[in-house]
Every structure is written in C-alpha cells, then in structure tokens.
Design a protein around this motif. Structure first.
Motif, short mmCIF file in Angstrom:
data_model
loop_
_atom_site.label_atom_id
_atom_site.label_comp_id
_atom_site.label_asym_id
_atom_site.label_seq_id
_atom_site.Cartn_x
_atom_site.Cartn_y
_atom_site.Cartn_z
N THR A 202 0.90 -1.35 -0.36
CA THR A 202 -0.22 -0.02 -0.30
C THR A 202 1.05 0.91 -0.32
N ALA A 203 0.45 2.06 -0.52
CA ALA A 203 1.33 3.78 -0.54
C ALA A 203 0.48 4.52 -0.34
N ALA A 204 0.20 5.48 0.70
CA ALA A 204 -0.42 7.12 0.44
C ALA A 204 -0.44 7.72 -0.65
N ALA A 205 -0.21 8.01 -1.79
CA ALA A 205 0.34 9.06 -2.67
C ALA A 205 0.80 8.06 -3.78
N PRO A 206 1.17 7.74 -5.34
CA PRO A 206 2.35 7.90 -6.04
C PRO A 206 3.19 7.82 -5.90
N ASN A 207 4.17 6.91 -7.32
CA ASN A 207 5.85 7.54 -6.46
C ASN A 207 6.03 7.87 -5.04
N ARG A 208 5.27 6.76 -4.49
CA ARG A 208 6.29 6.56 -2.97
C ARG A 208 7.00 4.85 -3.22
N VAL A 209 6.39 4.30 -3.35
CA VAL A 209 6.24 2.49 -4.22
C VAL A 209 6.73 2.41 -4.90
N TRP A 210 7.75 1.90 -5.71
CA TRP A 210 8.21 1.17 -6.77
C TRP A 210 8.08 -0.70 -6.35
N LEU A 211 7.66 -1.21 -7.65
CA LEU A 211 8.11 -2.62 -7.56
C LEU A 211 8.69 -2.62 -8.71
N ALA A 212 9.08 -3.92 -8.44
CA ALA A 212 10.24 -4.03 -10.35
C ALA A 212 10.87 -5.95 -10.12
N ASP A 213 10.64 -6.11 -10.79
CA ASP A 213 10.99 -7.80 -11.35
C ASP A 213 10.95 -7.67 -12.74
N ILE A 214 11.34 -9.35 -13.60
CA ILE A 214 11.61 -9.42 -14.17
C ILE A 214 10.70 -10.63 -15.24
N THR A 215 10.09 -11.05 -16.11
CA THR A 215 9.57 -11.87 -16.83
C THR A 215 10.48 -12.12 -17.65
N TYR A 216 9.42 -13.19 -19.17
CA TYR A 216 10.24 -13.72 -20.20
C TYR A 216 9.10 -13.98 -20.55
N VAL A 217 9.17 -14.16 -21.94
CA VAL A 217 8.34 -14.77 -23.31
C VAL A 217 8.64 -15.81 -24.05
N GLY A 218 8.22 -16.25 -24.72
CA GLY A 218 9.19 -17.17 -25.59
C GLY A 218 7.81 -16.83 -26.58
N THR A 219 9.35 -16.69 -27.98
CA THR A 219 8.97 -16.69 -29.55
C THR A 219 9.85 -17.68 -30.23
N ASP A 220 9.51 -17.60 -31.35
CA ASP A 220 9.78 -18.62 -32.42
C ASP A 220 11.49 -18.51 -31.96
N LEU A 226 11.29 -9.48 -20.16
CA LEU A 226 10.52 -8.08 -19.98
C LEU A 226 10.95 -7.32 -18.56
N ALA A 227 11.24 -6.58 -18.30
CA ALA A 227 11.70 -5.85 -17.46
C ALA A 227 10.90 -4.43 -17.19
N VAL A 228 9.78 -4.84 -15.83
CA VAL A 228 8.45 -3.39 -15.29
C VAL A 228 8.65 -3.01 -14.66
N VAL A 229 8.63 -2.18 -13.96
CA VAL A 229 8.67 -1.51 -12.59
C VAL A 229 7.03 -0.59 -12.26
N LEU A 230 6.69 -0.71 -11.52
CA LEU A 230 5.06 -0.97 -10.50
C LEU A 230 4.74 0.23 -10.35
N ASP A 231 3.75 0.69 -9.92
CA ASP A 231 3.44 1.67 -8.50
C ASP A 231 2.80 1.54 -7.96
N VAL A 232 3.46 0.96 -6.81
CA VAL A 232 2.29 0.68 -5.98
C VAL A 232 0.84 0.82 -5.94
N TYR A 233 1.27 2.53 -5.60
CA TYR A 233 -0.51 2.91 -5.49
C TYR A 233 -2.03 2.52 -6.02
N SER A 234 -1.32 2.66 -7.63
CA SER A 234 -2.62 2.62 -8.20
C SER A 234 -2.09 1.24 -9.37
N ARG A 235 -0.68 0.59 -8.76
CA ARG A 235 -0.81 -0.39 -10.08
C ARG A 235 -0.35 -0.29 -10.96
N ALA A 236 -0.31 0.78 -11.63
CA ALA A 236 0.07 1.05 -12.81
C ALA A 236 1.36 0.22 -13.50
#
Length: 366
Positions: A202-220, A226-236
C-alpha cells in the motif's frame, strides 16, 4: 465365362470347378477379376456411399462435441434456457444436433418459438448481445465480476449472478490461468538490501513505492525478457523495457523510463527481488543517483513481491499464453499494446475497487 456365370448365379465354386474339371483357385481368380472389371462400378458406388455415410457420422460427432463444449452448464439449467441457447446458435449448429445434445425435442422448441418472446426473453436477448460485445472487446479476459461492472456502467441493472448465468448460456468463460516460472538468479556474491516493505503493498500517494521484476516470453526466435516497474499506489506500470538478454541494462532501462515519466522525489522505495541484475553496481548506482531507497525480497520468497507477481500473472493469462509469437518484434508489439492501451487505461483492478490504474489515479487527484 459360363463357369463364372454359374458361380455368380449362386453355385458353389468347388462344385462348379469339379463339374468343369478346372482348379478351384483358378476359378476363384476368374470370379474376382470379373467382379473387379464388370461389377466394379457397383462396388465403387457402394464404397463411395459407405465413405459418405462415415463422413456424415463423423461430422455429426464433431458438431455434437462442439455443441457440448459451447453449452457448458446449459444442460444443468431449465428447459427455457436450453431453448434460448438453441435460438442463439441456430446459425452455427443444426437444430436436430442441438436438441439431441441438450435433451429437448424439436417440437417443443418450435412450439416455444411460436409463442414469441416474453419481456424477460427479449431483455435477455439484448443482454446477451451486450455481453458478447463486451466479452469480445476484452478478448475473453473478463469473467462475470468485471463484465457486470461494465454492464452497469452502460446502464444495465444486472446482478453478477444473472451475468454468470447468461455467460454459461452463451458458452463464454474467462481465460484460464497457467503456471509460469520465475527468472530470478539470486545465487551471486553481490550486496543485497533489507526488505523495507514486509509485504505491505500500500502507498498513501503515487511515486512512494515502486516494485520491479523480470519475466520472459517465448517466441520462435527465442526468449524475450521483460522488465517492469509498477507503482504500488495505483498498480500502474510506470516503466518497462524488453530485450533478448537478461542483463542489468534491461532493468536500468525500465527504471529510467519510470523516472522520466513520473519525476518522483527522492526517498522513493524501489523494491525488487535479489536477482543479480538488481544487485548489480549499475542498478544500485542509478537508485543512488535519484535518491531512492533500495528494498529487496527475502531469498526465495515470492510473496515479498506479490503485487508484481500478480501483474505478470495477468499479463501471461490475458495476453501471452494463447498466442504464438514468430518473432521477438511481434511479441514486443503485443506486450506494448497490452500495457499501454489496455492494462493501464482500461483493465479493472480488484485491488482498486475495480477501477483501472489510470481511472484510480484520476479519481484520487480530482
């Protein structure tokens, strides 16, 4: 020829052969050759008719299997619901096959049709049309809870239970989940940071807590990371990057996009797992440059970054798992479309009282 005619007339081959003084095997060969040459046309017609019959039987079985799959749950409903299913799918399946699968009579169905629609039937027909449209718009990602909210936003006063019932009648269901593996590589000697969140997403406002992680997608062509940064406040999703190699440059690029978009103040908590990319000197230097506080999950504990895992789960189920990407570029375009034109502005998030990340932020800012 007379010997063959006598056999064709019904006389035993052995008796005819004995009577005429010829070998049985020779007479058998004559009869067989005659049937293939003189009677071949009739034989071919018979064979063609049998093949056609088998093809029709197979087509009927395939149609019945398709009806059974499409009508999942309808068999447990009442007769009127089954009749409504027949009416909805008359343009796709034969009435005879549907009546057989749903265990109703054609006479009963046609009598029901002649009586005409009741006000409730007419309303259900309009509801079904809107449900099908919204289901298609969301590409099968939404089930009854979110579709109910979409319908209410359009003026319908339909309960979740009713929407679920109509979805079953239409044979529609939300995309099912599949498991995916984590990409974390935490076996390294690099320094790590303490867990500053302790699973408090949880976060009281935007840009207080960010989450980061990596996943992968298979192609031929191979994996796309894919690396992503997510704002905890709005899940954006505030930052992302994609590459064919999983390096520190990948996670730094995602962080750089997030900083450029949001311009956060120093003191922001940047949480990630203990992967070597996030523990690297380059990534840590980027955090220090912006005055961010580093936070890391405990070793092997996926719950410490659960909100990010939830996003990856949605991405994989709703956009990736039912696709085959021939090139990495094709996957890039598809993932970009999901994040920027669907997830952030449109997709209802259960944590946000079923608002999209963008709508949640706009409502809170108003």
């Amino acid at each position: 020829m007379q010997a063959v005619k006598r056999v064709l007339a019904g006389h035993p081959v052995a008796a005819v052969a004995r009577e005429l003084g010829i070998g049985e095997s020779l007479l058998h060969n004559w009869v067989t050759r005659h049937r293939l040459t003189e009677g071949g046309g009739a034989l071919q017609v018979e064979q063609a008719a049998e093949i056609a019959r088998l093809k029709r039987a197979l087509a009927h079985k395939e149609e019945e299997a398709a009806i059974l799959k499409k009508s999942d749950g309808v068999l447990c409903a009442g007769i009127p619901v089954r009749y409504a299913f027949l009416q909805t799918h008359e343009d796709r399946f034969s009435v005879l096959a549907m009546c057989r699968v749903l265990d109703v009579t054609r006479s009963g169905y046609y009598a029901w049709k002649r009586r005409g629609e009741s006000p409730r039937d007419e309303e259900n027909r309009r509801l079904d049309a809107d449900l099908q449209r919204l289901y298609n718009f969301h590409k099968g990602r939404y089930g009854a809870p979110r579709l109910t909210l979409d319908l209410r936003a359009e003026g319908w006063r339909a309960s979740r239970r009713r929407v679920a019932k109509r979805l079953r009648m239409l044979g529609l269901r939300a995309k099912a989940a599949r498991k995916f593996k984590a990409t974390t590589q935490s076996k390294h000697g690099l320094p790590t940071a303490p867990n500053r969140l302790e699973q408090d997403f949880t976060a009281a406002a935007p840009n207080r807590v960010w989450l980061a992680d990596i996943t992968y997608v298979g192609t031929d062509e191979g994996w796309l990371y894919l690396a992503v940064v997510l704002d905890v406040y709005s899940r954006a999703v505030v930052g992302w990057a994609m590459a064919e190699r999983i390096t520190r440059d990948l996670v730094i690029a995602a962080l750089t996009m997030a900083v450029w978009r949001r311009r956060p103040a120093p003191g922001l908590i940047a949480h990630s797992d203990r992967g070597s990319q996030y523990a690297s000197g380059g990534y840590q230097a980027a955090l220090e440059l912006h005055g961010f506080l580093c936070s890391m999950s405990r070793k092997g504990n996926c719950y410490d970054n659960a909100a990010m895992e939830s996003f990856f789960h949605s991405l994989k189920v709703e956009q990736v798992h039912d696709r085959r990407y021939r090139t990495r570029e094709e996957a890039r375009a598809d993932i970009f479309e999901y994040i920027e034109t669907y997830y952030n502005p449109i997709r209802r998030h259960s944590t946000l009282d079923y608002l999209s990340p963008r709508d949640f932020e706009n409502r809170k800012a108003a």
